[in-house]
Scaffold this motif. Structure first.
Motif, PDB file in Angstrom:
ATOM      1  N   MET A 103       0.832  -1.205   0.000  1.00  0.00           N
ATOM      2  CA  MET A 103       0.000   0.000   0.000  1.00  0.00           C
ATOM      3  C   MET A 103       0.865   1.253   0.000  1.00  0.00           C
ATOM      4  O   MET A 103       1.933   1.282   0.615  1.00  0.00           O
ATOM      5  N   LEU A 104       0.372   2.270  -0.692  1.00  0.00           N
ATOM      6  CA  LEU A 104       1.128   3.506  -0.820  1.00  0.00           C
ATOM      7  C   LEU A 104       1.353   4.170   0.537  1.00  0.00           C
ATOM      8  O   LEU A 104       2.448   4.671   0.816  1.00  0.00           O
ATOM      9  N   GLY A 105       0.330   4.146   1.376  1.00  0.00           N
ATOM     10  CA  GLY A 105       0.461   4.775   2.694  1.00  0.00           C
ATOM     11  C   GLY A 105       1.552   4.134   3.526  1.00  0.00           C
ATOM     12  O   GLY A 105       2.345   4.826   4.184  1.00  0.00           O
ATOM     13  N   SER A 106       1.615   2.797   3.507  1.00  0.00           N
ATOM     14  CA  SER A 106       2.642   2.074   4.251  1.00  0.00           C
ATOM     15  C   SER A 106       4.023   2.371   3.695  1.00  0.00           C
ATOM     16  O   SER A 106       4.991   2.529   4.445  1.00  0.00           O
ATOM     17  N   TYR A 107       4.112   2.462   2.370  1.00  0.00           N
ATOM     18  CA  TYR A 107       5.391   2.766   1.720  1.00  0.00           C
ATOM     19  C   TYR A 107       5.885   4.162   2.113  1.00  0.00           C
ATOM     20  O   TYR A 107       7.064   4.350   2.424  1.00  0.00           O
ATOM     21  N   ILE A 108       4.986   5.136   2.118  1.00  0.00           N
ATOM     22  CA  ILE A 108       5.356   6.504   2.481  1.00  0.00           C
ATOM     23  C   ILE A 108       5.828   6.562   3.929  1.00  0.00           C
ATOM     24  O   ILE A 108       6.833   7.208   4.242  1.00  0.00           O
ATOM     25  N   ALA A 109       5.111   5.867   4.815  1.00  0.00           N
ATOM     26  CA  ALA A 109       5.487   5.864   6.232  1.00  0.00           C
ATOM     27  C   ALA A 109       6.870   5.243   6.418  1.00  0.00           C
ATOM     28  O   ALA A 109       7.703   5.761   7.178  1.00  0.00           O
ATOM     29  N   SER A 110       7.127   4.139   5.711  1.00  0.00           N
ATOM     30  CA  SER A 110       8.423   3.474   5.810  1.00  0.00           C
ATOM     31  C   SER A 110       9.535   4.357   5.260  1.00  0.00           C
ATOM     32  O   SER A 110      10.610   4.475   5.866  1.00  0.00           O
ATOM     33  N   ALA A 111       9.289   4.994   4.117  1.00  0.00           N
ATOM     34  CA  ALA A 111      10.288   5.866   3.505  1.00  0.00           C
ATOM     35  C   ALA A 111      10.589   7.063   4.406  1.00  0.00           C
ATOM     36  O   ALA A 111      11.755   7.434   4.606  1.00  0.00           O
ATOM     37  N   PHE A 112       9.540   7.639   4.962  1.00  0.00           N
ATOM     38  CA  PHE A 112       9.723   8.808   5.828  1.00  0.00           C
ATOM     39  C   PHE A 112      10.523   8.445   7.070  1.00  0.00           C
ATOM     40  O   PHE A 112      11.464   9.153   7.448  1.00  0.00           O
ATOM     41  N   ALA A 113      10.167   7.334   7.702  1.00  0.00           N
ATOM     42  CA  ALA A 113      10.870   6.921   8.922  1.00  0.00           C
ATOM     43  C   ALA A 113      12.331   6.610   8.629  1.00  0.00           C
ATOM     44  O   ALA A 113      13.231   7.020   9.372  1.00  0.00           O
TER      45      ALA A 113
END
Length: 209
Positions: free
Chosen positions: A1-11
């Motif tokens: 999911m895009l949301g999970s990917y963004i959260a992982s990338a940001f962290a």
């Protein structure tokens, strides 16, 4: 999911770049500069680091292909490298290494080149951050929306660095040495978990091509 990917990338990128810790080093490498010069150094360093990370994300996979390195192998190697960086953060070795790099720059290059070295390279866009960009771009699998999200995350992290540089004196007073040490160790633990996940993803891809 895009949301999970963004959260992982940001962290991942937030931990690797670490704007709060960099704000303390920024004060060190710009000692004696006027506010105008500090603003110029902060902007140039941010622009250079952004360019380096974007190029790493967009062209890193192609470079691996030219070298005959599979993305799965790089995920495992990159995950191990990030795990080492996490251990350095937890045991406070990375902060000492970064501080030593900053001192070297003051002695050798002083004011003229501090935006490029050591702020942009290797403090903001260091080996760990570049590795993380290649890994994250690989997870995007050439999907335009994922790559766009990754570039947006990079932009947010770099803007956070610029803001941290401009507020460096206030941050230093507010957090103090103890506050920065505690934050660095907490971020190190988070990075360790993310690094292990990269290794797991790499092994999974190798076993299930």
């Amino acid at each position: 999911m895009l949301g999970s990917y963004i959260a992982s990338a940001f962290a991942t990128l937030l931990v690797m770049v670490d704007p709060i810790f960099l704000s303390a080093l920024f004060l060190g490498v710009t000692t004696g500069m006027s506010d105008e010069h500090r603003r110029e150094v902060a902007f140039r360093a941010s622009a250079i680091a952004f360019g380096i990370l974007v190029v790493a994300g967009l062209m890193g996979a192609q470079l691996l292909t030219l070298l005959g390195i599979s993305l799965s192998a790089f995920r495992i190697a990159g995950g191990l490298l990030l795990l080492w960086s996490a251990a350095e953060m937890v045991f406070d070795h990375r902060s000492q290494r970064r501080a030593d790099a900053a001192k070297t720059a003051i002695t050798v290059d002083h004011v003229k080149n501090v935006a490029a070295f050591p702020l942009a390279i290797p403090l903001m866009a260091g080996p760990g951050a570049i590795t993380a960009m290649i890994l994250l771009a690989g997870r995007a699998e050439n999907r335009v929306d994922y790559l766009a999200a990754l570039l947006a995350v990079v932009a947010i992290i770099i803007i956070a660095c610029y803001v941290a540089f401009r507020l460096a004196e206030r941050i230093s007073v507010t957090m103090g040495v103890t506050g920065r040490a505690v934050l660095s160790r907490l971020l190190g633990i988070i990075l360790a978990a993310l690094a292990v996940q990269f290794v797991i993803d790499g092994v999974t891809k190798l076993l299930n091509p």
